[in-house]
Design an enzyme around this catalytic site. Structure first.
Site, PDB file in Angstrom:
ATOM      1  N   HIS A 152       3.979 -27.788  10.852  1.00 18.11           N
ATOM      2  CA  HIS A 152       5.337 -28.327  10.722  1.00 18.11           C
ATOM      3  C   HIS A 152       5.476 -29.734  11.318  1.00 18.11           C
ATOM      4  O   HIS A 152       5.994 -30.642  10.670  1.00 18.11           O
ATOM      5  CB  HIS A 152       6.348 -27.401  11.402  1.00 18.11           C
ATOM      6  CG  HIS A 152       6.317 -25.986  10.902  1.00 18.11           C
ATOM      7  ND1 HIS A 152       6.040 -25.669   9.592  1.00 18.11           N
ATOM      8  CD2 HIS A 152       6.536 -24.805  11.532  1.00 18.11           C
ATOM      9  CE1 HIS A 152       6.086 -24.356   9.451  1.00 18.11           C
ATOM     10  NE2 HIS A 152       6.379 -23.809  10.609  1.00 18.11           N
ATOM     11  N   ARG A 156       0.818  -1.224   0.000  1.00 23.26           N
ATOM     12  CA  ARG A 156       0.000   0.000   0.000  1.00 23.26           C
ATOM     13  C   ARG A 156       0.843   1.262   0.000  1.00 23.26           C
ATOM     14  O   ARG A 156       0.470   2.282  -0.589  1.00 23.26           O
ATOM     15  CB  ARG A 156      -0.881   0.001   1.247  1.00 23.26           C
ATOM     16  CG  ARG A 156      -2.087  -0.889   1.137  1.00 23.26           C
ATOM     17  CD  ARG A 156      -3.357  -0.078   1.239  1.00 23.26           C
ATOM     18  NE  ARG A 156      -3.473   0.482   2.582  1.00 23.26           N
ATOM     19  CZ  ARG A 156      -4.157  -0.097   3.557  1.00 23.26           C
ATOM     20  NH1 ARG A 156      -4.798  -1.213   3.344  1.00 23.26           N
ATOM     21  NH2 ARG A 156      -4.218   0.459   4.742  1.00 23.26           N
ATOM     22  N   ASP A 167       0.403 -22.806  15.605  1.00 24.97           N
ATOM     23  CA  ASP A 167       1.577 -22.218  14.952  1.00 24.97           C
ATOM     24  C   ASP A 167       2.564 -23.294  14.464  1.00 24.97           C
ATOM     25  O   ASP A 167       3.212 -23.109  13.437  1.00 24.97           O
ATOM     26  CB  ASP A 167       2.280 -21.279  15.943  1.00 24.97           C
ATOM     27  CG  ASP A 167       3.469 -20.552  15.335  1.00 24.97           C
ATOM     28  OD1 ASP A 167       3.284 -19.914  14.287  1.00 24.97           O
ATOM     29  OD2 ASP A 167       4.585 -20.641  15.895  1.00 24.97           O
ATOM     30  N   HIS A 189       7.288 -24.076   5.292  1.00 25.87           N
ATOM     31  CA  HIS A 189       8.710 -23.981   4.945  1.00 25.87           C
ATOM     32  C   HIS A 189       9.518 -25.168   5.467  1.00 25.87           C
ATOM     33  O   HIS A 189      10.612 -25.418   5.001  1.00 25.87           O
ATOM     34  CB  HIS A 189       9.299 -22.633   5.384  1.00 25.87           C
ATOM     35  CG  HIS A 189       9.626 -22.538   6.844  1.00 25.87           C
ATOM     36  ND1 HIS A 189       8.682 -22.328   7.796  1.00 25.87           N
ATOM     37  CD2 HIS A 189      10.793 -22.627   7.511  1.00 25.87           C
ATOM     38  CE1 HIS A 189       9.254 -22.289   8.993  1.00 25.87           C
ATOM     39  NE2 HIS A 189      10.549 -22.472   8.847  1.00 25.87           N
ATOM     40  N   GLU A 228      12.648 -24.698  20.249  1.00 28.29           N
ATOM     41  CA  GLU A 228      13.217 -23.396  19.870  1.00 28.29           C
ATOM     42  C   GLU A 228      13.732 -22.714  21.130  1.00 28.29           C
ATOM     43  O   GLU A 228      13.136 -22.863  22.204  1.00 28.29           O
ATOM     44  CB  GLU A 228      12.148 -22.523  19.236  1.00 28.29           C
ATOM     45  CG  GLU A 228      11.624 -23.069  17.933  1.00 28.29           C
ATOM     46  CD  GLU A 228      10.700 -22.066  17.278  1.00 28.29           C
ATOM     47  OE1 GLU A 228      11.187 -21.233  16.515  1.00 28.29           O
ATOM     48  OE2 GLU A 228       9.495 -22.106  17.563  1.00 28.29           O
ATOM     49  N   LYS A 277       1.530 -19.699   5.505  1.00 27.08           N
ATOM     50  CA  LYS A 277       0.779 -20.027   6.704  1.00 27.08           C
ATOM     51  C   LYS A 277       0.656 -18.764   7.544  1.00 27.08           C
ATOM     52  O   LYS A 277       1.485 -17.879   7.367  1.00 27.08           O
ATOM     53  CB  LYS A 277       1.446 -21.155   7.476  1.00 27.08           C
ATOM     54  CG  LYS A 277       2.755 -20.767   8.192  1.00 27.08           C
ATOM     55  CD  LYS A 277       3.259 -21.893   9.034  1.00 27.08           C
ATOM     56  CE  LYS A 277       2.763 -21.798  10.449  1.00 27.08           C
ATOM     57  NZ  LYS A 277       3.628 -20.988  11.323  1.00 27.08           N
TER      58      LYS A 277
HETATM   59  C1  BG6 Z   1       7.231 -20.553  11.872  1.00 27.69           C
HETATM   60  C2  BG6 Z   1       6.514 -20.265  13.160  1.00 27.69           C
HETATM   61  O1  BG6 Z   1       6.346 -21.160  10.962  1.00 27.69           O
HETATM   62  O2  BG6 Z   1       8.326 -21.432  12.115  1.00 27.69           O
HETATM   63  C3  BG6 Z   1       7.479 -19.668  14.164  1.00 27.69           C
HETATM   64  O3  BG6 Z   1       5.444 -19.363  12.920  1.00 27.69           O
HETATM   65  C4  BG6 Z   1       8.697 -20.529  14.325  1.00 27.69           C
HETATM   66  O4  BG6 Z   1       6.841 -19.464  15.408  1.00 27.69           O
HETATM   67  C5  BG6 Z   1       9.304 -20.887  12.976  1.00 27.69           C
HETATM   68  O5  BG6 Z   1       9.646 -19.822  15.111  1.00 27.69           O
HETATM   69  C6  BG6 Z   1      10.401 -21.923  13.134  1.00 27.69           C
HETATM   70  O6  BG6 Z   1      11.052 -22.105  11.927  1.00 27.69           O
HETATM   71  P1  BG6 Z   1      12.579 -22.555  11.858  1.00 27.69           P
HETATM   72  O7  BG6 Z   1      12.847 -22.680  10.406  1.00 27.69           O
HETATM   73  O8  BG6 Z   1      13.377 -21.501  12.541  1.00 27.69           O
HETATM   74  O9  BG6 Z   1      12.649 -23.865  12.601  1.00 27.69           O
END
Ligand code: BG6
Length: 489
Positions: free
Chosen positions: A240, A46, A235, A178, A216, A148
């Site tokens: 994942h 925008r 999330d 991803h 994490e 996502k």
């Molecule tokens: C994302 C989540 O899809 O993946 C995040 O929304 C998360 O909360 C992230 O931190 C983790 O990805 P990676 O590649 O760092 O393991």
């Protein structure tokens, strides 16, 4: 090998994802010589900003994202890459900018691959799809990429699928997870289906249980408002971890092609049993005031807006897959923020040998296959041997260890990261590593009742220390089954 000529329009081109992931990935593919000379990248958002202003913004972003060494060796390429970028101010919900975009894309006469990347909140998917349709920007060579979260629950995911299906064929829709672009995640399929060694043992007769951990060390800082409405279940688990579970548990597809692979993954999700409430543990990282944390860390509740938030930053659960291969084998899944380390690992615990010929004193040791996704990608197989020396027949475990970095050296360092891989797949038209609409819906259909159960029971997550391995109840979940989590490190 360069991909074919393309135009890529990034809606949300000034946003966080574009700056941190999409454009750095494109820059690296540019440096690898994979983008054809005339490939064009159009940032759209925008904000009123000319193409020069956009290039400045992206130059800063790349300098922030890439390492000093990368910038130093690729400085000249950076300017060449920036020269590919254009910018258009566009309003998804109004008429502004659309005619200019059509002109920029050389329509109606262009027949290049055209990718529209929806790097925006899901509320804008419908207006964007509608505008692309109305302005006739799409044809058979058009692909839509969506990020996502794909929905918040089954109903919203279905609504999004319906919206996209109103304008595009499923073969044009690329839903990104991803994790599927990560090198070792793809390697899971190579390990399982490229080796004779594992597949005959890959079932409930030989496998005792499987653990999938995505830990994490970061908290939710900077994303608190999104995260607090979402939580670890939506999330991470729904997408994942579910994808990892599918790749571990699926039947061999007949071919490595999109529908064969996705069809097998879907069968796994549909075979998942509902999770019993006592087979699931929620946690939230705490600070000293809550009696569990260390005082040098902000607690989850201090980070988000709502000081009484009951959103989970950790979840652990036991899942069962009701099919011939896996009946009776538990899958333990856990993920959380602010844990002791960043570590994504899959552990396949094999059963003990059925009979020990060496007698009780020799000890018994089962095999364990560990697949490390990040960091230090690699595989370790724990095997049992005789303890060296004259002490008689005593058994010990030794690791057969293959760290990919050691085994493959520079080849692994040069491997594209997840976004690089996924974006080139979009341009090439390969959907294997993207989620199909029915897969996402099935994953929500399994997740929704779990979340609904928490809401109806007024469940409050258990506090856990920042820097720990999660709440004690997650250990109990295992202990009740006379098992334990493999350490996070
Ligand atoms: C994302 C989540 O899809 O993946 C995040 O929304 C998360 O909360 C992230 O931190 C983790 O990805 P990676 O590649 O760092 O393991």
């Amino acid at each position: 090998i360069p991909v074919q000529a393309f135009d890529l329009v990034i809606f949300g081109g000034t946003g966080d994802l574009a700056r941190r992931k999409i454009l750095p990935a494109l820059f690296r593919r540019h440096c690898a010589g994979q983008l054809p000379q005339d490939a064009r990248i159009v940032g759209a958002a925008r904000r009123a900003l000319g193409s020069d202003g956009y290039r400045d913004l992206i130059r800063d972003a790349l300098q922030n994202e890439l390492s000093g060494a990368e910038i130093a060796t690729r400085g000249e390429e950076l300017e060449r890459f920036l020269a590919r970028l254009e910018y258009l101010a566009i309003d998804a919900e109004a008429r502004d900018g659309w005619a200019a975009l059509k002109q920029m894309l050389g329509l109606p006469s262009s027949n290049r691959v055209r990718v529209f990347y929806f790097s925006v909140g899901p509320a804008l998917f419908a207006p964007l799809a509608e505008q692309i349709w109305t302005h006739q920007l799409a044809d058979d060579q058009t692909r839509i990429v969506v990020e996502k979260p794909f929905g918040h629950d089954l109903a919203s995911a279905k609504a999004l699928n319906r919206t996209l299906a109103g304008h595009f064929d499923e073969s044009q829709i690329y839903r990104i997870d991803h994790y599927l672009g990560k090198e070792t995640v793809q390697n899971l399929m190579a390990i399982r289906f490229g080796n004779m060694l594992f597949e005959p043992l890959w079932n409930s007769q030989y496998v005792d249980h499987i653990q999938i951990t995505v830990a994490e060390s970061v908290g939710v800082d900077g994303r608190a408002s999104y995260y607090d409405k979402s939580g670890a279940m939506r999330d991470m688990m729904q997408n994942h971890l579910m994808q990892l579970l599918c790749l571990i548990a699926m039947e061999p597809p007949a071919k490595f092609d999109p529908d064969a692979v996705r069809g097998e993954k879907l069968k796994v999700i549909r075979a998942l049993e509902p999770v019993e409430p006592h087979h699931i543990v929620r946690g939230q990282y705490a600070s000293a005031e809550d009696g569990a944390g260390r005082d040098d860390d902000q607690s989850y509740r201090e980070t988000v807006e709502d000081p009484r938030s009951t959103t989970e930053s950790y979840v652990a659960l036991k899942a069962h897959i009701s099919n011939w291969r896996w009946a009776g084998t538990p899958f333990y899944l856990r993920t959380g923020k602010r844990l002791v380390a960043r570590s994504s690992v899959i552990n396949v615990f094999f059963k003990d040998a059925p009979h020990s010929i060496f007698g009780a004193d020799a000890g018994r040791h089962a095999n364990l296959l560990t697949i490390r996704l990040q960091p230090n990608e690699g595989i370790t197989l724990k095997v049992t041997i005789k303890e060296p020396g004259p002490g008689g027949m005593r058994l010990i475990d030794v690791p057969l260890d293959m760290s990919f970095a050691q085994a493959l050296g520079a080849d692994i360092d040069g491997a594209p990261d997840a976004y690089e891989r996924l974006i080139t797949d979009v341009i090439r038209g390969n959907q294997t590593l993207f989620m199909r609409g029915d897969e996402v819906e099935a994953a929500w259909a399994w997740t929704d009742p779990i979340i609904a159960g928490w809401t109806s029971r007024g469940d409050v997550p258990k506090p856990y220390d920042s820097g720990s391995t999660g709440p004690g109840d997650a250990d109990l979940l295992m202990r009740r089954d006379e098992r334990e989590w493999r350490g996070i490190n």
